[in-house]
Design a protein around this motif. Sequence first.
Motif, PDB file in Angstrom:
ATOM      1  N   LYS A  93      12.862  37.410 -17.927  1.00  0.00           N
ATOM      2  CA  LYS A  93      13.209  37.051 -16.560  1.00  0.00           C
ATOM      3  C   LYS A  93      12.104  37.408 -15.582  1.00  0.00           C
ATOM      4  CE  LYS A  93      17.496  37.371 -15.507  1.00  0.00           C
ATOM      5  NZ  LYS A  93      18.856  37.870 -15.159  1.00  0.00           N
ATOM      6  N   ASP A  94      11.418  38.545 -15.796  1.00  0.00           N
ATOM      7  CA  ASP A  94      10.433  38.972 -14.790  1.00  0.00           C
ATOM      8  C   ASP A  94       9.210  38.062 -14.775  1.00  0.00           C
ATOM      9  OD1 ASP A  94       9.243  40.083 -17.199  1.00  0.00           O
ATOM     10  OD2 ASP A  94       8.024  41.350 -15.876  1.00  0.00           O
ATOM     11  N   ASP A  95       8.660  37.701 -15.952  1.00  0.00           N
ATOM     12  CA  ASP A  95       7.488  36.815 -15.946  1.00  0.00           C
ATOM     13  C   ASP A  95       7.878  35.396 -15.528  1.00  0.00           C
ATOM     14  OD1 ASP A  95       7.715  35.433 -19.002  1.00  0.00           O
ATOM     15  OD2 ASP A  95       8.379  37.511 -18.899  1.00  0.00           O
ATOM     16  N   PHE A  96       9.074  34.965 -15.924  1.00  0.00           N
ATOM     17  CA  PHE A  96       9.538  33.634 -15.526  1.00  0.00           C
ATOM     18  C   PHE A  96       9.657  33.539 -14.008  1.00  0.00           C
ATOM     19  CE2 PHE A  96      13.054  30.750 -14.471  1.00  0.00           C
ATOM     20  CZ  PHE A  96      12.608  29.567 -15.045  1.00  0.00           C
ATOM     21  N   LEU A  97      10.354  34.492 -13.385  1.00  0.00           N
ATOM     22  CA  LEU A  97      10.562  34.438 -11.938  1.00  0.00           C
ATOM     23  C   LEU A  97       9.256  34.656 -11.168  1.00  0.00           C
ATOM     24  CD1 LEU A  97      13.987  36.295 -11.560  1.00  0.00           C
ATOM     25  CD2 LEU A  97      13.534  33.848 -11.327  1.00  0.00           C
ATOM     26  N   ALA A  98       8.385  35.514 -11.680  1.00  0.00           N
ATOM     27  CA  ALA A  98       7.085  35.693 -11.031  1.00  0.00           C
ATOM     28  C   ALA A  98       6.308  34.380 -11.026  1.00  0.00           C
ATOM     29  CB  ALA A  98       6.283  36.788 -11.750  1.00  0.00           C
ATOM     30  N   CYS A  99       6.353  33.663 -12.153  1.00  0.00           N
ATOM     31  CA  CYS A  99       5.675  32.367 -12.221  1.00  0.00           C
ATOM     32  C   CYS A  99       6.365  31.336 -11.334  1.00  0.00           C
ATOM     33  CB  CYS A  99       5.611  31.878 -13.667  1.00  0.00           C
ATOM     34  SG  CYS A  99       4.457  32.802 -14.711  1.00  0.00           S
ATOM     35  N   CYS A 100       7.687  31.434 -11.184  1.00  0.00           N
ATOM     36  CA  CYS A 100       8.408  30.532 -10.277  1.00  0.00           C
ATOM     37  C   CYS A 100       7.882  30.672  -8.856  1.00  0.00           C
ATOM     38  CB  CYS A 100       9.907  30.844 -10.293  1.00  0.00           C
ATOM     39  SG  CYS A 100      10.791  30.334 -11.773  1.00  0.00           S
ATOM     40  N   ALA A 115       6.381  56.101 -14.079  1.00  0.00           N
ATOM     41  CA  ALA A 115       6.100  55.325 -12.854  1.00  0.00           C
ATOM     42  C   ALA A 115       7.374  54.635 -12.375  1.00  0.00           C
ATOM     43  CB  ALA A 115       5.017  54.292 -13.133  1.00  0.00           C
ATOM     44  N   PRO A 116       7.434  54.291 -11.092  1.00  0.00           N
ATOM     45  CA  PRO A 116       8.588  53.512 -10.608  1.00  0.00           C
ATOM     46  C   PRO A 116       8.763  52.248 -11.435  1.00  0.00           C
ATOM     47  CG  PRO A 116       7.241  54.258  -8.767  1.00  0.00           C
ATOM     48  CD  PRO A 116       6.474  54.595 -10.009  1.00  0.00           C
ATOM     49  N   PRO A 117       9.997  51.789 -11.625  1.00  0.00           N
ATOM     50  CA  PRO A 117      10.267  50.659 -12.522  1.00  0.00           C
ATOM     51  C   PRO A 117       9.893  49.315 -11.918  1.00  0.00           C
ATOM     52  CG  PRO A 117      12.304  51.375 -11.499  1.00  0.00           C
ATOM     53  CD  PRO A 117      11.238  52.347 -11.052  1.00  0.00           C
ATOM     54  N   LEU A 118       8.596  49.097 -11.731  1.00  0.00           N
ATOM     55  CA  LEU A 118       8.110  47.836 -11.185  1.00  0.00           C
ATOM     56  C   LEU A 118       7.730  46.896 -12.319  1.00  0.00           C
ATOM     57  CD1 LEU A 118       5.815  49.215  -8.338  1.00  0.00           C
ATOM     58  CD2 LEU A 118       8.122  48.288  -8.093  1.00  0.00           C
ATOM     59  N   CYS A 119       8.179  45.649 -12.237  1.00  0.00           N
ATOM     60  CA  CYS A 119       7.814  44.644 -13.227  1.00  0.00           C
ATOM     61  C   CYS A 119       6.869  43.628 -12.589  1.00  0.00           C
ATOM     62  CB  CYS A 119       9.062  43.968 -13.781  1.00  0.00           C
ATOM     63  SG  CYS A 119      10.058  43.091 -12.546  1.00  0.00           S
ATOM     64  N   ALA A 120       6.479  42.607 -13.336  1.00  0.00           N
ATOM     65  CA  ALA A 120       5.548  41.596 -12.812  1.00  0.00           C
ATOM     66  C   ALA A 120       6.123  40.902 -11.582  1.00  0.00           C
ATOM     67  CB  ALA A 120       5.223  40.570 -13.899  1.00  0.00           C
ATOM     68  N   LEU A 121       7.419  40.636 -11.593  1.00  0.00           N
ATOM     69  CA  LEU A 121       8.061  40.018 -10.432  1.00  0.00           C
ATOM     70  C   LEU A 121       7.932  40.905  -9.204  1.00  0.00           C
ATOM     71  CD1 LEU A 121       9.901  37.947  -9.040  1.00  0.00           C
ATOM     72  CD2 LEU A 121      11.859  39.138 -10.057  1.00  0.00           C
ATOM     73  N   SER A 122       8.139  42.206  -9.375  1.00  0.00           N
ATOM     74  CA  SER A 122       7.994  43.146  -8.256  1.00  0.00           C
ATOM     75  C   SER A 122       6.601  43.061  -7.655  1.00  0.00           C
ATOM     76  CB  SER A 122       8.233  44.587  -8.731  1.00  0.00           C
ATOM     77  OG  SER A 122       9.333  44.706  -9.578  1.00  0.00           O
ATOM     78  N   ALA A 181      16.919  43.712 -12.827  1.00  0.00           N
ATOM     79  CA  ALA A 181      15.857  42.986 -13.537  1.00  0.00           C
ATOM     80  C   ALA A 181      14.664  43.904 -13.786  1.00  0.00           C
ATOM     81  CB  ALA A 181      15.437  41.754 -12.733  1.00  0.00           C
ATOM     82  N   GLU A 182      14.322  44.736 -12.805  1.00  0.00           N
ATOM     83  CA  GLU A 182      13.241  45.705 -12.978  1.00  0.00           C
ATOM     84  C   GLU A 182      13.587  46.717 -14.065  1.00  0.00           C
ATOM     85  OE1 GLU A 182      11.220  46.068  -8.562  1.00  0.00           O
ATOM     86  OE2 GLU A 182      13.056  47.204  -8.952  1.00  0.00           O
ATOM     87  N   TRP A 183      14.794  47.256 -13.999  1.00  0.00           N
ATOM     88  CA  TRP A 183      15.217  48.241 -14.997  1.00  0.00           C
ATOM     89  C   TRP A 183      15.182  47.660 -16.403  1.00  0.00           C
ATOM     90  CZ3 TRP A 183      20.199  49.675 -11.868  1.00  0.00           C
ATOM     91  CH2 TRP A 183      19.859  50.538 -10.815  1.00  0.00           C
ATOM     92  N   LEU A 184      15.723  46.452 -16.541  1.00  0.00           N
ATOM     93  CA  LEU A 184      15.821  45.853 -17.871  1.00  0.00           C
ATOM     94  C   LEU A 184      14.443  45.645 -18.478  1.00  0.00           C
ATOM     95  CD1 LEU A 184      17.969  44.861 -19.842  1.00  0.00           C
ATOM     96  CD2 LEU A 184      17.754  42.587 -18.836  1.00  0.00           C
ATOM     97  N   ASP A 185      13.484  45.235 -17.666  1.00  0.00           N
ATOM     98  CA  ASP A 185      12.146  44.945 -18.182  1.00  0.00           C
ATOM     99  C   ASP A 185      11.332  46.210 -18.438  1.00  0.00           C
ATOM    100  OD1 ASP A 185      10.367  42.491 -18.687  1.00  0.00           O
ATOM    101  OD2 ASP A 185       9.048  43.841 -17.576  1.00  0.00           O
ATOM    102  N   THR A 186      11.581  47.272 -17.682  1.00  0.00           N
ATOM    103  CA  THR A 186      10.744  48.472 -17.801  1.00  0.00           C
ATOM    104  C   THR A 186      11.424  49.620 -18.542  1.00  0.00           C
ATOM    105  OG1 THR A 186      11.492  49.279 -15.639  1.00  0.00           O
ATOM    106  CG2 THR A 186       9.500  47.924 -15.676  1.00  0.00           C
ATOM    107  N   LEU A 187      12.746  49.655 -18.519  1.00  0.00           N
ATOM    108  CA  LEU A 187      13.464  50.789 -19.107  1.00  0.00           C
ATOM    109  C   LEU A 187      14.257  50.425 -20.349  1.00  0.00           C
ATOM    110  CD1 LEU A 187      14.864  52.346 -15.799  1.00  0.00           C
ATOM    111  CD2 LEU A 187      12.727  52.920 -16.982  1.00  0.00           C
ATOM    112  N   GLY A 188      14.535  49.145 -20.542  1.00  0.00           N
ATOM    113  CA  GLY A 188      15.307  48.705 -21.690  1.00  0.00           C
ATOM    114  C   GLY A 188      16.787  48.616 -21.393  1.00  0.00           C
ATOM    115  N   PRO A 189      17.547  47.977 -22.292  1.00  0.00           N
ATOM    116  CA  PRO A 189      18.959  47.683 -22.021  1.00  0.00           C
ATOM    117  C   PRO A 189      19.855  48.913 -21.956  1.00  0.00           C
ATOM    118  CG  PRO A 189      18.358  47.037 -24.257  1.00  0.00           C
ATOM    119  CD  PRO A 189      17.083  47.377 -23.557  1.00  0.00           C
ATOM    120  N   ASN A 190      19.618  49.918 -22.789  1.00  0.00           N
ATOM    121  CA  ASN A 190      20.512  51.075 -22.795  1.00  0.00           C
ATOM    122  C   ASN A 190      20.450  51.838 -21.479  1.00  0.00           C
ATOM    123  OD1 ASN A 190      21.446  50.570 -25.391  1.00  0.00           O
ATOM    124  ND2 ASN A 190      19.850  51.818 -26.344  1.00  0.00           N
TER     125      ASN A 190
END
Length: 301
Positions: free
Chosen positions: A25-32, A82-89, A111-120
């Motif tokens: 989701k993060d790379d997709f939305l960043a590219c959007c 580091a703070p949970p920043l993803c490509a979209l952020s 979305a940030e958490w899922l991409d940087t911290l994982g689902p659990n």
Amino acid sequence: MTPHSEYRDSMTMQLIVTHPGGAHKDDFLACCLLAHLHGIPIQRREPTDDDLADRSICVVDVGGVHDPEHNNFDHHQFARDAPPLCALSLVLQSIGLYEDALSFCAWLRPAEWLDTLGPNETANLMGIPRTALSELNSPLDTTLLNRFAKHTELRPDNPVYQVMCMVGEDIVTYLRSLRERLNYLKEHAQYWTIETDDAPIQALYLEKSDVISDDPSFGIYAFIESEGKEDEIQALVYPDRRGDGFGLTRYNDSQRLDFSQIESHDEVRFAHKRGFVAKVDTTDPAQLKKLLENAIVKAVR
């Protein structure tokens, strides 16, 4: 789709590069966002050193570099704590929309958490079972990410690219228009106090204006949250988009008001049987206050 000129760099952007393989989701939305803003092709491959050095190429979620001056937006090299920043952020930061997106787009932080911290850990932070994350996925998520992942290059004439531009446009337009509306509400919203036998009722009132006529209620909830008044307001009074009168609504479904109590009033055009909303013909503030007063649920003594 034509990009917005206000977001163009001093140079002409030429290309977006993001990683191959599975899409998230993060790379997709960043590219959007970048597709909407620049209208340039997307290539899904590993970047070269020349790509990273070229300011006309946006490198997204790959490359090990975060350098917005060179349009490089990767977060994988950040420290574990580091703070949970993803490509979209990072892309949102680069176009000046991150803080508003974080405040007013409830989906961004997960979305940030899922991409940087994982689902659990994401599930723990959201206070939901781990299984709920997959249960909340829809065919829209699956189809768009899968179709995006199957391409090595997408150009503006590709249907997937065109949908991506729509997504990016809606995010940018929502955040820009919301900021304008919040600034407007800061100047024009009024707070009413309706006295009762118990604690007073607080209402937010917004007068008629051509500026907000297309969608009078837009941004009101975000405004109240930004003002820190979520626990103070019980009612909203704003121009009715479908008529010349006003809408009366419970804020956060406050049970202190039941608009079905005023359904027989001459000025009331419609009152929902469950009491959460009414449409009225009057535009007189004094009459509106009286209708609010009559809708207050009397405390049982």
